[in-house]
Design an enzyme around this catalytic site. Sequence first.
Site, short mmCIF file in Angstrom:
data_model
loop_
_atom_site.label_atom_id
_atom_site.label_comp_id
_atom_site.label_asym_id
_atom_site.label_seq_id
_atom_site.Cartn_x
_atom_site.Cartn_y
_atom_site.Cartn_z
N ARG A 56 0.81 -1.21 0.00
CA ARG A 56 0.00 0.00 0.00
C ARG A 56 0.85 1.26 0.00
NH1 ARG A 56 -1.44 2.30 4.51
NH2 ARG A 56 -1.43 0.36 5.72
N TYR A 109 -14.43 22.17 -10.21
CA TYR A 109 -15.02 20.89 -10.62
C TYR A 109 -16.15 20.51 -9.66
CZ TYR A 109 -14.71 15.71 -11.29
OH TYR A 109 -14.95 14.37 -11.51
N ASP A 181 -5.77 22.38 -9.10
CA ASP A 181 -6.16 21.31 -10.02
C ASP A 181 -5.62 21.68 -11.40
OD1 ASP A 181 -7.42 19.57 -11.81
OD2 ASP A 181 -9.20 19.39 -10.55
N LYS A 206 -7.45 11.48 -17.07
CA LYS A 206 -7.63 12.25 -18.30
C LYS A 206 -6.41 12.12 -19.21
CE LYS A 206 -11.45 13.92 -16.38
NZ LYS A 206 -12.06 13.10 -15.35
#
Length: 390
Positions: A56, A109, A181, A206
């Site tokens: 992890r 967003y 962002d 994206k």
Amino acid sequence: MSEKKFSRPETTIVTAGRDPEANFGVVNPPVYHASTILYPTFQSLKKREVKYTYGRRGTPTTAMLAEAVAELEGGVHCALAPSGLAAVTISLLANLKAGDHLLMTDSVYGPTRNFCDTTLTRFGVEVEYYDPRIGGDISKLIRPATTVVFVESPGSVTFEVQNIPAIAEAAHEGGALVIMDNTWASPLFFKPFEHGVDISVQAATKYLCGHSDVMAGTITTTEEAWQQTIDGHGQIGMCLAPDDAYLIQRGLRTLSVRLKQHMETGLILARWLETRPEVARVIHPALPSHPDHALWQRDFTGASGLFSIELTPCSDDALAAMLDDLELYGMGYSWGGYESLIVPQYPAKIRTATKYEAEGPLLRIHAGLESPEDLMADLEAGFDRLNAAR
């Protein structure tokens, strides 16, 4: 690895986060599937004297992707997350606490806004939205409790370009971090740390991936912002699956050629759409008609394929006639892949610090890698259907 001699972004995209010598000459970093990682001795276990401690917390697969993204963005460290929204929420949770004041751009967003209005407020963080075009005047909103100023430039859906250096200067003078962002431009077309940003998040879903088949996020920071951010990342238990990290690595290598084509096609479409009688306004920062075009020219080195258009007034039935039979444009809530997309958006419903006013519907377009001529022909046929149904 040897010291980097070449620093142009197109070269960095191809070379960063790769170490063939450490992987028996293999060009691409191998995929390590791991949970348990063994320590050779009691002392190494006690002192954590190993590079990798638990699956992890990272493997060579994820570490090399993080190294590549950090180098490309111009940051120092990078952590990976299972989605772009997770990258945003981890960054905010790690750097905010009850009683803190968060300044959030009103053009953010939608899912980020929802997280702020629900989870953060429930945990005692005061969220205040501000005009994305506020620039240095944001200093008037900064309080002793202001811990984070969040920017997204251009803004989601409506594409306001923010004056990041001026906002960052005011934030730092007030003792606040700047989280950005940077998904729209990617680090190819905007260097966040050269403009005063402390933490840059991206939806690697994206453009970094580019093939519409992976969910992932990245969190890149300065040295000063790293420890608290990575501590929060670890405490929340976030990690990215190795196969997804491998696919992002693979997509990353073609980012420069893909993004330049998205930009070129997007601008061809945007300029053509400005001539259409059905279109009241094209909202694309790289067009001279955009109110923030000069700011975009100053701070950005290119544009992505994502922009919006405002149509002249029409009914929902006419809009459906246009959209439902498009052959090359899909309707879906993502972007950054090789395919073109178009979807209605409703910013007026969620704005609180500013107003979005338009007589006709707003459509967000992502220009894919198809032929621009074919994309224009598909839209033209759609406009014919819209006009016939008015």
